[in-house]
Write an enzyme that holds these catalytic residues in place. Structure first.
Site, PDB file in Angstrom:
ATOM      1  N   ARG A  24      42.752-146.672 -28.043  1.00 18.59           N
ATOM      2  CA  ARG A  24      41.691-147.686 -28.037  1.00 18.59           C
ATOM      3  C   ARG A  24      40.979-147.785 -29.380  1.00 18.59           C
ATOM      4  O   ARG A  24      40.357-148.782 -29.686  1.00 18.59           O
ATOM      5  CB  ARG A  24      40.665-147.372 -26.951  1.00 18.59           C
ATOM      6  N   GLN A  43      13.496-147.433 -38.323  1.00 15.20           N
ATOM      7  CA  GLN A  43      14.096-148.620 -38.936  1.00 15.20           C
ATOM      8  C   GLN A  43      15.537-148.299 -39.277  1.00 15.20           C
ATOM      9  O   GLN A  43      15.854-147.202 -39.733  1.00 15.20           O
ATOM     10  CB  GLN A  43      13.323-148.998 -40.207  1.00 15.20           C
ATOM     11  N   ASN A  45      19.028-149.823 -41.458  1.00 17.40           N
ATOM     12  CA  ASN A  45      19.375-150.709 -42.567  1.00 17.40           C
ATOM     13  C   ASN A  45      20.883-150.741 -42.785  1.00 17.40           C
ATOM     14  O   ASN A  45      21.579-149.752 -42.548  1.00 17.40           O
ATOM     15  CB  ASN A  45      18.701-150.227 -43.855  1.00 17.40           C
ATOM     16  N   ARG A  55      23.125-147.189 -56.867  1.00 13.70           N
ATOM     17  CA  ARG A  55      21.791-147.522 -56.362  1.00 13.70           C
ATOM     18  C   ARG A  55      20.931-146.270 -56.404  1.00 13.70           C
ATOM     19  O   ARG A  55      21.330-145.214 -55.963  1.00 13.70           O
ATOM     20  CB  ARG A  55      21.866-148.028 -54.921  1.00 13.70           C
ATOM     21  N   HIS A  58      15.896-143.475 -55.574  1.00 15.93           N
ATOM     22  CA  HIS A  58      14.672-143.978 -54.967  1.00 15.93           C
ATOM     23  C   HIS A  58      14.024-142.868 -54.144  1.00 15.93           C
ATOM     24  O   HIS A  58      14.684-142.232 -53.327  1.00 15.93           O
ATOM     25  CB  HIS A  58      14.958-145.178 -54.065  1.00 15.93           C
ATOM     26  N   LYS A  64      15.524-140.200 -44.452  1.00 17.87           N
ATOM     27  CA  LYS A  64      16.624-141.132 -44.215  1.00 17.87           C
ATOM     28  C   LYS A  64      17.827-140.362 -43.678  1.00 17.87           C
ATOM     29  O   LYS A  64      18.051-139.209 -44.040  1.00 17.87           O
ATOM     30  CB  LYS A  64      17.044-141.806 -45.527  1.00 17.87           C
ATOM     31  N   HIS A 111      16.953-140.528 -53.270  1.00 11.91           N
ATOM     32  CA  HIS A 111      18.257-140.893 -52.728  1.00 11.91           C
ATOM     33  C   HIS A 111      18.935-141.861 -53.688  1.00 11.91           C
ATOM     34  O   HIS A 111      18.311-142.781 -54.205  1.00 11.91           O
ATOM     35  CB  HIS A 111      18.107-141.547 -51.345  1.00 11.91           C
ATOM     36  N   TYR A 123      22.002-146.883 -42.628  1.00 10.54           N
ATOM     37  CA  TYR A 123      21.075-145.760 -42.665  1.00 10.54           C
ATOM     38  C   TYR A 123      19.815-146.069 -41.892  1.00 10.54           C
ATOM     39  O   TYR A 123      19.413-147.204 -41.724  1.00 10.54           O
ATOM     40  CB  TYR A 123      20.783-145.306 -44.097  1.00 10.54           C
TER      41      TYR A 123
END
Length: 172
Positions: A24, A43, A45, A55, A58, A64, A111, A123
């Site tokens: 499957r 939240q 994302n 990226r 930050h 996270k 991160h 995330y």
């Protein structure tokens, strides 16, 4: 079952799910509150990047949980907590759609990730995003001594370039 492994950064862990495959397709439990109760998502994302995209770094005051659901990334947690024993150190890991591992980035850590293929990250955060509390550091800052994949970054946001401008001229 989700296996939780410590990393070289205090409170930063890797979550490795049992992956079940059959005719499957594939099934894996990615997060269970009872297995990892210190993280409660508020939240979620979605981030899609092309190969060569970098990226970050930050820093935010919230945690996270990062998972690569398509492709491959080199994902990094930088300890930016002055009171921590691992301050200014980093941990990097290859997250892939094949291994479905997740990296837990503790609050106030940095991160960053580098897309080694076209990729999609999913995330979750334990707080709602607030740009007032999102601080940028240069991805190639020599203080952190991050060993990035050999591929040269080709896609960098204006924001990340601006946080790196002087450092890039000197060391990247």
């Amino acid at each position: 079952m989700i296996k939780i492994s410590n990393t070289t950064i205090n409170d930063c862990v890797v979550l490795t799910p049992d992956i079940h495959k059959d005719e499957r397709g594939v099934f894996a439990e990615m997060y269970k509150r009872c297995a990892f109760p210190q993280f409660i998502p508020f939240q979620s994302n979605y981030s899609k990047s092309s190969i060569g995209t970098i990226r970050g770094i930050h820093q935010t005051p919230y945690a996270k949980l990062v998972t690569c659901v398509s492709g491959k990334v080199y994902d990094v947690c930088v300890d930016l907590r002055p009171e921590s024993e691992t301050y200014n150190q980093y941990f990097g890991i290859n997250l892939t759609a094949d291994n479905l591992q997740s990296l837990y980035i503790p609050p106030n850590c940095g991160h960053a990730f580098f897309a080694t293929t076209d990729c999609v990250l999913y995330y979750q955060q334990d707080s709602v995003y607030d740009s007032e509390h999102d601080y940028g550091f240069c991805w190639c800052n020599p203080t952190f001594n991050i060993v990035w994949p050999v591929i040269k970054p080709t896609v960098i946001s204006t924001r990340d370039k601006n946080s790196c401008e002087e450092v890039i001229k000197k060391s990247c």
